[in-house]
Scaffold this motif. Structure first.
Motif, PDB file in Angstrom:
ATOM      1  N   TRP A   1       2.382   0.747 -15.850  1.00 32.27           N
ATOM      2  CA  TRP A   1       2.331   0.989 -13.509  1.00 32.27           C
ATOM      3  C   TRP A   1       3.154   0.315 -12.657  1.00 32.27           C
ATOM      4  O   TRP A   1       3.416   1.045 -12.249  1.00 32.27           O
ATOM      5  N   ARG A   2       3.830  -0.889 -13.389  1.00 31.39           N
ATOM      6  CA  ARG A   2       4.383  -1.879 -11.820  1.00 31.39           C
ATOM      7  C   ARG A   2       5.687  -1.408 -12.498  1.00 31.39           C
ATOM      8  O   ARG A   2       6.476  -0.888 -10.996  1.00 31.39           O
TER       9      ARG A   2
ATOM     10  N   GLY B   1      -5.548   8.896  -0.287  1.00 31.72           N
ATOM     11  CA  GLY B   1      -5.488   7.858  -0.251  1.00 31.72           C
ATOM     12  C   GLY B   1      -3.944   7.030  -0.150  1.00 31.72           C
ATOM     13  O   GLY B   1      -3.099   8.072   0.262  1.00 31.72           O
ATOM     14  N   ARG B   2      -3.656   6.044   0.307  1.00 35.59           N
ATOM     15  CA  ARG B   2      -2.459   5.020   1.204  1.00 35.59           C
ATOM     16  C   ARG B   2      -1.591   4.680  -0.154  1.00 35.59           C
ATOM     17  O   ARG B   2      -0.672   5.010  -0.394  1.00 35.59           O
ATOM     18  N   SER B   3      -2.412   4.008  -0.755  1.00 40.27           N
ATOM     19  CA  SER B   3      -1.701   3.480  -2.077  1.00 40.27           C
ATOM     20  C   SER B   3      -1.579   4.111  -3.358  1.00 40.27           C
ATOM     21  O   SER B   3      -2.033   4.755  -3.873  1.00 40.27           O
ATOM     22  N   VAL B   4      -0.561   3.832  -3.814  1.00 42.65           N
ATOM     23  CA  VAL B   4      -1.042   4.690  -5.566  1.00 42.65           C
ATOM     24  C   VAL B   4      -1.876   5.094  -6.230  1.00 42.65           C
ATOM     25  O   VAL B   4      -2.221   5.976  -6.860  1.00 42.65           O
ATOM     26  N   GLY B   5      -2.216   3.399  -6.316  1.00 40.12           N
ATOM     27  CA  GLY B   5      -3.340   2.897  -6.961  1.00 40.12           C
ATOM     28  C   GLY B   5      -4.053   4.242  -6.169  1.00 40.12           C
ATOM     29  O   GLY B   5      -5.910   4.681  -7.149  1.00 40.12           O
ATOM     30  N   GLY B   6      -4.505   3.839  -5.200  1.00 40.81           N
ATOM     31  CA  GLY B   6      -6.081   4.985  -4.563  1.00 40.81           C
ATOM     32  C   GLY B   6      -5.973   6.132  -4.584  1.00 40.81           C
ATOM     33  O   GLY B   6      -6.490   7.227  -4.990  1.00 40.81           O
TER      34      GLY B   6
ATOM     35  N   PHE C   1       9.888   3.621  -5.807  1.00 37.84           N
ATOM     36  CA  PHE C   1       9.603   3.034  -4.580  1.00 37.84           C
ATOM     37  C   PHE C   1      10.925   2.564  -4.042  1.00 37.84           C
ATOM     38  O   PHE C   1      11.187   1.971  -3.001  1.00 37.84           O
TER      39      PHE C   1
ATOM     40  N   ARG D   1      -2.939  13.002  -1.914  1.00 39.47           N
ATOM     41  CA  ARG D   1      -1.993  12.978  -1.325  1.00 39.47           C
ATOM     42  C   ARG D   1      -3.168  12.767  -0.204  1.00 39.47           C
ATOM     43  O   ARG D   1      -2.598  11.473   0.973  1.00 39.47           O
TER      44      ARG D   1
ATOM     45  N   VAL E   1       5.919   1.955 -10.518  1.00 37.98           N
ATOM     46  CA  VAL E   1       5.800   2.447  -8.630  1.00 37.98           C
ATOM     47  C   VAL E   1       7.105   1.604  -8.461  1.00 37.98           C
ATOM     48  O   VAL E   1       7.646   1.905  -7.129  1.00 37.98           O
TER      49      VAL E   1
END
Length: 296
Positions: A166-167, A228-233, A174, A225, A170
């Protein structure tokens, strides 16, 4: 009156799954796909690779066709063939672009077109109308135990791999420059990511066919999209939308005698349309309500 309403809701929402084993297998398979594939779709969207999943869905066709020619509608044979073909197209395109410095989308396009032409050629040599329909459009209600085990296994493997990757994924999305500076091995993580996409497309093929295998991967991801504003969201929202589309699509298919795969994809498309209009994150309605007033 309340009792009658409860009975009607039971008949409409739960009775099809309680009474029929094929509906339960279809539901479990689609739920497995809904939990694993949409987070991958979120990363594809963030990397501006949304069409890559569709390319890979068509890229597995020659392997599936080869498996069909050897063993008929065997889940094992078609899965092995599709996996090999998908890895050649997905991982091969990534390897060629990184080795030559060319664009990965160009390599994907070239391999995808060759794979699609080869797959159609192989299928046309022996498949009848029923087999062709199954290969292209899938059969959610015809999911058997081997296909169900494949979907569950791929979903479990995907979620486990994402827990570790995941990390890095991400970071690659970005700040690829920083990832390269700290030697985050972005190339290896990217290859792993493409392998996971191929596996999920292959698992989805069993239910949705090659033409719609990416429906549960990309439509919920694109819709998320707007929620949610975060990748997890976005990943949580995408999985939730996919689960809703799976359940609602299967129920619509049962009650109105519709093809199951297209019904699921259409519900997901409806969720995307609603998200564009009313999603709280940059949806059209949210933009209109928060538009600054003109000062005179």
């Amino acid at each position: 009156m309340l009792h009658l309403l409860q009975a009607s809701l039971w008949d409409a929402l739960w009775a099809p799954f309680a009474e029929f084993g094929f509906m339960r297998r279809a539901l479990v398979g689609c739920l497995a796909l809904s939990l694993a594939a949409p987070p991958l779709g979120v990363f594809l969207m963030l990397r501006r690779m949304s069409l890559t999943a569709d390319v890979l869905a068509h890229g597995i066709l020659p392997g599936i066709a080869a498996g069909f020619l050897v063993a008929g509608l065997s889940v094992t044979a078609m899965s092995v063939g599709g996996l090999v073909a998908g890895l050649i197209v997905g991982v091969g395109a990534g390897a060629v672009s990184r080795a030559t410095g060319g664009r990965e989308d160009a390599a994907l396009a070239a391999l995808y077109l060759v794979a699609l032409a080869l797959g159609v050629t192989l299928i046309s040599t022996r498949a009848g109308s029923v087999e062709l329909s199954h290969l292209l459009f899938g059969s959610v209600l015809g999911v058997d135990d081997p296909a169900l085990f494949l979907m569950a296994g791929v979903a479990s493997l995907t979620l486990l791999a994402l827990a570790f990757a995941w990390r890095p994924l991400v970071l690659e999305c970005f700040d690829p420059g920083f990832a390269a500076a700290v030697r985050a091995h972005g190339g290896w993580w990217h290859m792993l990511f493409l392998v996971l996409v191929v596996l999920n497309v292959l698992a989805a093929f069993q239910a949705l066919g090659t033409l719609m295998a990416v429906g549960l991967m990309m439509l919920p991801a694109v819709a998320a999209r707007y929620w949610g504003r975060s990748v997890g969201g976005m990943a949580y929202a995408a999985a939730g939308i996919a689960v809703f589309a799976s359940v609602a699509g299967l129920l619509l298919s049962y009650h109105f005698d519709l093809p199951s795969g297209p019904a699921i994809v259409l519900v997901a498309g409806g969720a995307w349309t609603l998200s564009v209009l009313a999603g709280p994150v940059d949806g059209l309605l949210a933009r209109l309500l928060h538009r600054p007033h003109l000062s005179g």
